[in-house]
Design a protein around this motif. Structure first.
Motif, PDB file in Angstrom:
ATOM      1  N   ALA A  11       0.840  -1.196   0.000  1.00 43.94           N
ATOM      2  CA  ALA A  11       0.000   0.000   0.000  1.00 43.94           C
ATOM      3  C   ALA A  11       0.879   1.251   0.000  1.00 43.94           C
ATOM      4  O   ALA A  11       2.071   1.192   0.289  1.00 43.94           O
ATOM      5  N   PRO A  12       0.297   2.421  -0.306  1.00 42.33           N
ATOM      6  CA  PRO A  12       1.098   3.654  -0.336  1.00 42.33           C
ATOM      7  C   PRO A  12       1.835   3.941   0.962  1.00 42.33           C
ATOM      8  O   PRO A  12       2.907   4.551   0.930  1.00 42.33           O
ATOM      9  N   GLU A  13       1.286   3.530   2.097  1.00 44.13           N
ATOM     10  CA  GLU A  13       1.968   3.774   3.371  1.00 44.13           C
ATOM     11  C   GLU A  13       2.967   2.675   3.720  1.00 44.13           C
ATOM     12  O   GLU A  13       3.593   2.713   4.783  1.00 44.13           O
ATOM     13  N   GLY A  14       3.152   1.688   2.822  1.00 42.05           N
ATOM     14  CA  GLY A  14       4.143   0.643   3.031  1.00 42.05           C
ATOM     15  C   GLY A  14       3.602  -0.662   3.566  1.00 42.05           C
ATOM     16  O   GLY A  14       4.361  -1.622   3.731  1.00 42.05           O
ATOM     17  N   ARG A  15       2.312  -0.740   3.826  1.00 40.69           N
ATOM     18  CA  ARG A  15       1.720  -1.973   4.372  1.00 40.69           C
ATOM     19  C   ARG A  15       1.629  -3.043   3.277  1.00 40.69           C
ATOM     20  O   ARG A  15       1.201  -2.774   2.160  1.00 40.69           O
ATOM     21  N   TYR A  16       2.007  -4.258   3.632  1.00 40.71           N
ATOM     22  CA  TYR A  16       1.907  -5.365   2.684  1.00 40.71           C
ATOM     23  C   TYR A  16       0.436  -5.646   2.368  1.00 40.71           C
ATOM     24  O   TYR A  16      -0.401  -5.727   3.269  1.00 40.71           O
TER      25      TYR A  16
END
Length: 372
Positions: free
Chosen positions: A95-100
């Motif tokens: 995701a854009p915030e870095g979440r897988y």
């Protein structure tokens, strides 16, 4: 496991760096970097660029873990990140915030399965194109990450692959047929069909001559394709009809031009090599150059072969210098990163492969806070 340690990384450039950390395994907030390039302080004393980490990609373990540090990262208009690496059998989505978010594909030869999915690129309408070198197949995913179509391909590009505005792709690839030999750059259409080749006016080729390993690519404005030989500090702007439209050179003593040479087996340490090039929004060319880590000797041990070495940690063996040049080759900005730059992203972001204190690889997405 590799083990260089992020605390040591932050201080080794000679300046304290502000770091706020939570418990191990969670996100760190880091204002990273910077020192000078090997020669920058002599010619550009006031153009050091500071880089701030925005997000990190890659879990320590589980489905979001990175298989290797030599990652290829692409991003779409939704801000999602797509990550793969050499010999990968899948593509990780973050995701854009870095979440897988999820994993695309698995190992195999069937639909949606891969053997070496190292060539990924975003096409028109956020379509994800995955070139699998193991099966010589192109798989195209729609924006909802459903398989839209598949095509068998004769030539499967590797990671040196960029998208053009007209929907075509360009790859640095070694194709040694009579009509292609000596032309290191190749245009593919959206179905993976080779359209034309270019990238050399003299078509040097012959026994032992290497093409694709010695090029890195970047898309420029108005259809321009930037190409750099990794062992020569020269970036050439081509159009796809094999015409040179721009040439940027930088002459510095610490980067002498040379032919293709091995990166290991050198008791004198790694030599400079251009890894990535990027045309920034303001037209400057960003050049990521791998250089010797100040403590590179601690990252090697002798090989059984006379005079040869083995590198125990690429993170301790090499750093990356980022130089920002105008079209005359003048240095306008620089930064030194204690990590390996594996790519650039829209928005003038920098992808750096790093490792945490326990040796787990991750990707740090950086952005300048004082661009040149």
């Amino acid at each position: 496991m590799l083990n260089s340690g992020w605390v040591r990384q932050a201080w080794r450039v000679g300046k304290p760096v502000t770091i706020t950390a939570r418990v191990a395994g969670t996100m760190f907030l880091m204002v990273l970097v910077v020192g000078s390039s090997p020669a920058a302080a002599q010619v550009c004393g006031s153009c050091a660029v500071k880089l701030r980490e925005e997000i990190r990609l890659g879990a320590r373990e589980g489905p979001g873990a990175l298989g290797r540090y030599d990652a290829v990262v692409r991003t779409d208009s939704r801000g999602r990140y797509f990550v793969t690496w050499s010999n990968a059998s899948s593509v990780l989505v973050f995701a854009p915030e870095g979440r897988y978010l999820r994993t695309l594909g698995r190992e195999g030869d069937g639909p949606g399965e891969f053997r070496r999915a190292f060539g990924i690129v975003l096409g028109r309408g956020d379509s994800l194109h995955v070139f699998d070198n193991g099966t010589n197949r192109l798989t195209v995913f729609d924006p909802e990450l459903r398989i839209a179509r598949m095509h068998n391909v004769v030539h499967s590009p590797g990671s040196k692959l960029i998208a053009l505005e007209d929907g075509h792709f360009v790859a640095a690839l070694d194709i040694r047929t009579p009509e292609r030999a000596g032309l290191p750059l190749h245009v593919f259409d959206a179905e993976g069909i080779l359209v034309r080749s270019f990238g050399s006016t003299d078509r040097d080729f012959g026994p032992g001559f290497q093409q694709s390993p010695s090029r890195t690519l970047a898309a420029g404005a108005n259809g321009l394709v930037w190409s750099a030989h990794i062992y020569r500090y020269e970036i050439i702007g081509w159009d796809t009809t094999n015409r040179i439209r721009a040439r940027v050179r930088r002459n510095v003593a610490w980067f002498a031009p040379r032919e293709d040479t091995p990166t290991r087996g050198r008791l004198t340490g790694p030599l400079p090599a251009i890894q990535k090039v990027w045309e920034a929004r303001d037209g400057l060319l960003w050049v990521a150059i791998s250089v010797a880590d100040p403590d590179w000797r601690n990252a090697i041990h002798p090989d059984s072969r006379p005079g040869a070495i083995q590198v125990m940690s690429q993170f301790d063996y090499r750093d990356t210098v980022i130089e920002m040049l105008d079209r005359s080759g003048r240095l306008r900005g620089y930064a030194r990163v204690d990590g390996l730059v594996t790519g650039f992203l829209p928005g003038d972001r920098i992808v750096v492969a790093m490792e945490d204190a326990d040796g787990y690889p991750y990707l740090s997405i950086l952005r300048p806070i004082n661009p040149p």
